[in-house]
Design an enzyme around this catalytic site. Structure first.
Site, short mmCIF file in Angstrom:
data_model
loop_
_atom_site.label_atom_id
_atom_site.label_comp_id
_atom_site.label_asym_id
_atom_site.label_seq_id
_atom_site.Cartn_x
_atom_site.Cartn_y
_atom_site.Cartn_z
N SER A 8 0.86 -1.19 0.00
CA SER A 8 0.00 0.00 0.00
C SER A 8 0.89 1.24 0.00
CB SER A 8 -0.85 -0.01 1.27
OG SER A 8 -1.39 1.28 1.51
N SER A 9 0.37 2.33 -0.52
CA SER A 9 1.17 3.56 -0.55
C SER A 9 1.40 4.13 0.85
CB SER A 9 0.50 4.62 -1.43
OG SER A 9 -0.78 4.93 -0.92
N CYS A 10 0.68 3.62 1.86
CA CYS A 10 0.89 4.14 3.22
C CYS A 10 2.17 3.61 3.87
CB CYS A 10 -0.31 3.88 4.11
SG CYS A 10 -0.53 2.15 4.49
N TYR A 38 -1.15 -0.71 10.24
CA TYR A 38 -1.37 -1.35 8.93
C TYR A 38 -0.09 -1.25 8.08
CZ TYR A 38 -3.49 -1.96 4.27
OH TYR A 38 -3.80 -2.37 3.01
N LYS A 47 2.36 -4.17 6.37
CA LYS A 47 2.68 -4.22 4.94
C LYS A 47 4.20 -4.15 4.73
CE LYS A 47 -1.38 -4.68 3.06
NZ LYS A 47 -1.69 -5.91 2.31
N PRO A 91 0.02 -0.33 -4.43
CA PRO A 91 -1.06 0.45 -5.04
C PRO A 91 -1.37 1.72 -4.27
CG PRO A 91 -1.88 -1.67 -4.22
CD PRO A 91 -0.46 -1.52 -3.74
N ASN A 99 -4.52 4.67 -3.46
CA ASN A 99 -5.90 4.44 -2.99
C ASN A 99 -6.76 3.87 -4.13
OD1 ASN A 99 -4.72 6.01 -0.93
ND2 ASN A 99 -6.69 6.88 -0.37
N LEU A 100 -7.51 2.83 -3.82
CA LEU A 100 -8.27 2.10 -4.84
C LEU A 100 -9.77 2.32 -4.68
CD1 LEU A 100 -6.35 -1.26 -4.40
CD2 LEU A 100 -6.02 0.42 -6.25
N HIS A 111 -13.27 3.65 2.85
CA HIS A 111 -12.39 4.72 2.37
C HIS A 111 -13.23 5.90 1.86
CE1 HIS A 111 -9.57 1.28 2.17
NE2 HIS A 111 -8.71 2.18 2.56
N TRP A 160 -15.28 14.59 6.02
CA TRP A 160 -14.34 14.55 7.15
C TRP A 160 -13.09 15.38 6.87
CZ3 TRP A 160 -13.98 8.53 8.29
CH2 TRP A 160 -15.24 8.08 8.72
N ASP A 174 -7.28 14.36 9.04
CA ASP A 174 -6.92 14.52 7.62
C ASP A 174 -6.03 13.37 7.16
OD1 ASP A 174 -8.24 16.76 6.76
OD2 ASP A 174 -6.57 18.15 7.13
O1 GFB Z 1 -9.76 7.10 2.18
P1 GFB Z 1 -9.38 7.46 3.57
O2 GFB Z 1 -10.23 6.90 4.64
O3 GFB Z 1 -7.93 7.00 3.90
O4 GFB Z 1 -9.43 9.05 3.74
P2 GFB Z 1 -6.41 7.54 3.76
C1 GFB Z 1 -8.80 9.93 2.85
C2 GFB Z 1 -9.12 11.36 3.22
O5 GFB Z 1 -10.51 11.62 2.97
C3 GFB Z 1 -8.86 11.72 4.68
C4 GFB Z 1 -11.07 12.27 4.11
O6 GFB Z 1 -8.32 13.02 4.76
C5 GFB Z 1 -10.28 11.71 5.28
O7 GFB Z 1 -10.42 12.51 6.43
N1 GFB Z 1 -12.52 12.02 4.15
C6 GFB Z 1 -13.49 12.95 3.96
C7 GFB Z 1 -13.14 10.85 4.41
N2 GFB Z 1 -14.69 12.43 4.13
C8 GFB Z 1 -14.52 11.11 4.41
C9 GFB Z 1 -15.42 10.05 4.69
O8 GFB Z 1 -16.65 10.20 4.71
N3 GFB Z 1 -14.86 8.82 4.90
C10 GFB Z 1 -13.51 8.61 4.85
N4 GFB Z 1 -13.03 7.36 5.06
N5 GFB Z 1 -12.64 9.62 4.64
C11 GFB Z 1 -6.02 5.02 4.14
C12 GFB Z 1 -5.25 4.24 5.16
O9 GFB Z 1 -5.67 6.32 4.40
O10 GFB Z 1 -5.66 4.75 2.82
C13 GFB Z 1 -5.07 2.84 4.80
O11 GFB Z 1 -5.84 4.43 6.43
C14 GFB Z 1 -4.76 2.62 3.34
O12 GFB Z 1 -4.03 2.34 5.58
C15 GFB Z 1 -5.64 3.43 2.44
O13 GFB Z 1 -3.42 2.89 3.08
C16 GFB Z 1 -5.26 3.32 0.99
O14 GFB Z 1 -6.03 7.73 2.34
O15 GFB Z 1 -6.17 8.71 4.65
#
Ligand code: GFB
Length: 308
Positions: free
Chosen positions: A108-110, A137, A141, A164, A166-167, A180, A203, A270
């Site tokens: 994962s890119s994280c 996580y 990885k 990868p 974000n998918l 996500h 968020w 964020d």
């Molecule tokens: O996709 P996401 O949950 O994961 O959130 P990450 C990306 C951004 O979108 C963050 C914002 O800044 C969130 O605060 N966001 C805005 C929201 N509204 C929402 C909402 O309703 N739901 C969600 N979920 N986010 C993940 C990692 O990080 O990315 C994993 O936690 C993994 O480990 C994955 O690597 C690909 O991109 O921040």
């Protein structure tokens, strides 16, 4: 990889695994094995070893993992690190013990540092501190990558690792607590439009930048690299372009045809400010994504609209 080769897709019911099965099937691969989590708990070492001894797969796509969005990662760190380390450790070691010809591990890119220089090259791996919301996580990885590289070095295995971005796409998770951002916003805008809600809550600040890849492109890249790539060096998989969360929200809002307001909830995290992958290595290997974000969101929404 011969068309009749025995291929094990671990995680075949998930978004990534199911896309890999669709891609393999469409390319004429006819000997795909899988096992549902009810029949095979991948966290159970003995069960995984017995499965490999019985099935003797020649190729393995390791797409089984516990995954989730920013809040799920932050609130369930123990589950994320335990499940992922168990699953990948059991499969990678069983693959070695049972002479699997080649294994592809999905990272994962994280795994990259929170404040990595952008775009992120593969060489920035382990070059700085991780983003705290998903460090458990990411550490799992990172262990998977190191395990593949170590087995290649010590046992001459052919275990490759891809990272990868974000998918999104078919079979995504639409649970607002654990999903996500992209599926979450599709659901939120859809429900707001259906219920004539005056605003949608986003968020964080909307400022973070993210790169999004359709899972069918990821599956295409995975099969391509399984066929053509044989190095221990990790490979970034992405589109090479990113978008702010605020602009993503507007894109989804317009696709769905919602006319209310966006409200940003600053009490939510964020996460990483930006994680744009440098995909020049991937391009030099002869692969490029095909599905652009606008089309990918439209087709994903058309597919799941009736289920929301
Ligand atoms: O996709 P996401 O949950 O994961 O959130 P990450 C990306 C951004 O979108 C963050 C914002 O800044 C969130 O605060 N966001 C805005 C929201 N509204 C929402 C909402 O309703 N739901 C969600 N979920 N986010 C993940 C990692 O990080 O990315 C994993 O936690 C993994 O480990 C994955 O690597 C690909 O991109 O921040």
């Amino acid at each position: 990889m011969e068309k009749n080769a025995k291929i094990y897709v671990a995680g075949h019911k998930g978004m990534v695994g199911s896309a890999i099965v669709r891609k393999l099937t469409s390319q004429g691969y006819s000997n795909i094995v899988s096992a549902s989590s009810k029949d095979l708990d991948l966290r159970n070492q003995q069960a995984v070893h017995l499965f490999f001894q019985k099935e003797k797969p020649e190729y393995v796509f390791l797409a089984a993992a516990k995954v989730g969005g920013i809040l799920a990662n932050n609130n369930h760190k123990a589950d994320f690190i335990y499940d992922n380390i168990c699953i990948q450790t059991n499969i990678i070691h069983a693959a070695y013990k049972n002479n699997v010809k080649k294994l592809l591990f999905l990272g994962s890119s994280c795994i990259y540092p929170k404040f990595a220089q952008q775009p992120i090259k593969e060489s920035y791996f382990l070059d700085g501190k991780l983003e705290p919301t998903n460090d458990a996580y990411a550490i799992a990885k990172i262990a998977g990558i190191k395990m593949c590289q170590s087995y290649n070095q010590q046992y001459a295995c052919n275990f490759i690792s891809i990272m990868p971005t974000n998918l999104y796409g078919p079979n995504d998770n639409y649970n607002l607590e654990t999903s996500h951002v992209l599926p979450a916003l599709i659901r939120k805008f859809h429900e707001a439009k259906t219920n004539a809600k005056p605003f949608v809550e986003i968020w964080g600040t909307g400022a973070p930048m993210r790169e999004f890849l359709h899972v069918d492109d990821l599956a295409d890249a995975s099969v391509y690299l399984m066929q053509h790539y044989n190095q221990s060096e990790i490979v970034n998989i992405g589109t090479g372009t990113d978008i702010s969360i605020a602009d993503l929200a507007l894109l989804i809002k317009n696709t769905i045809g919602y006319s209310g307001e966006l409200r940003f909830d600053h009490s939510k995290p964020d996460g990483t400010p930006r994680k744009l992958l440098d995909v020049s290595y991937l391009h030099s290997l002869g692969w490029k994504h095909k599905i652009n974000l606008k089309d990918g969101i439209a087709s994903t929404y058309a597919m799941i609209q009736s289920l929301l």
